[in-house]
Scaffold this active site. Structure first.
Site, PDB file in Angstrom:
ATOM      1  N   HIS A 142       5.573 -19.363  33.061  1.00  0.00           N
ATOM      2  CA  HIS A 142       5.410 -19.697  31.642  1.00  0.00           C
ATOM      3  C   HIS A 142       4.488 -18.728  30.940  1.00  0.00           C
ATOM      4  O   HIS A 142       3.808 -17.914  31.559  1.00  0.00           O
ATOM      5  CB  HIS A 142       4.917 -21.139  31.492  1.00  0.00           C
ATOM      6  N   CYS A 152       0.952 -22.631  38.743  1.00  0.00           N
ATOM      7  CA  CYS A 152       2.026 -21.971  37.998  1.00  0.00           C
ATOM      8  C   CYS A 152       1.773 -20.475  37.880  1.00  0.00           C
ATOM      9  O   CYS A 152       0.688 -19.984  38.163  1.00  0.00           O
ATOM     10  CB  CYS A 152       2.151 -22.585  36.606  1.00  0.00           C
TER      11      CYS A 152
END
Length: 191
Positions: free
Chosen positions: A151, A167
């Site tokens: 992301h 992440c």
């Protein structure tokens, strides 16, 4: 420099490359002076055994590679999980979202309630959302969401560091570019 000096310099490099998951086969295309940002997207050579279109992440080097041709990839800088939160494995992009909403996982809330409890009900997508402009959701071989995302970020200075909860963060302009190039179903290898 004579031949003997060149060989003595090459041997340690060869040993280091053999010990690592040596993905990059040659230096990156020439860039600006040495002070240039190493995390800007750059076309590089990569091992030829990764399928075209796949994504390869080398967490310890803070790089994500999008394979664009046999032996060629675009290298992007990333931020990765801190300490024990580094995720490794094979996944598939199972979903893609522009300006994703975000909710911390229960583990994140338990690890750091002061930072995350206030977001337990979630946060809508937008420029202040920690997932940034785009998110690629990684799914395992059974089709289940891993809770790991590639992301964007509201903190571009974090790229090149181990700071996330697992992440893989990219600068917003980089994740937008990658998002536009990869379809759902793209294989992702994280080392």
């Amino acid at each position: 420099m004579n031949r003997r000096q060149m060989i003595s310099l090459a041997l340690p490099l060869a040993v280091a490359l053999a010990a690592a998951p040596s993905l990059v086969m040659a230096q990156a295309a020439p860039v600006a002076p040495a002070a240039a940002d190493p995390y800007v997207p750059t076309e590089v050579a990569i091992r030829e055994d990764f399928e075209v279109g796949s994504i390869v992440v080398v967490s310890r080097d803070f790089f994500l590679y999008h394979v664009i041709a046999p032996g060629r990839a675009i290298r992007y800088g990333v931020a990765v999980g801190k300490d024990e939160l580094v995720w490794k494995g094979k996944a598939t992009i199972g979903r893609k979202v522009e300006w994703p909403s975000w909710r911390p996982t229960q583990d994140m809330i338990e690890r750091n309630p002061d930072a995350y409890q206030k977001y337990a009900d979630g946060m809508p997508g937008g420029p202040k959302n920690p997932l940034g402009a785009r998110a690629l959701y990684l799914y395992n071989a059974q089709g289940q969401d891993t809770a790991i995302r590639i992301h964007g970020t509201t903190d571009p200075g974090s790229i090149g560091r181990a700071v996330s909860n697992g992440c893989l963060r990219m600068r917003n302009e980089a994740v937008i570019s990658l998002f536009d190039q990869v379809p759902v179903g793209t294989p992702v290898y994280v080392f």
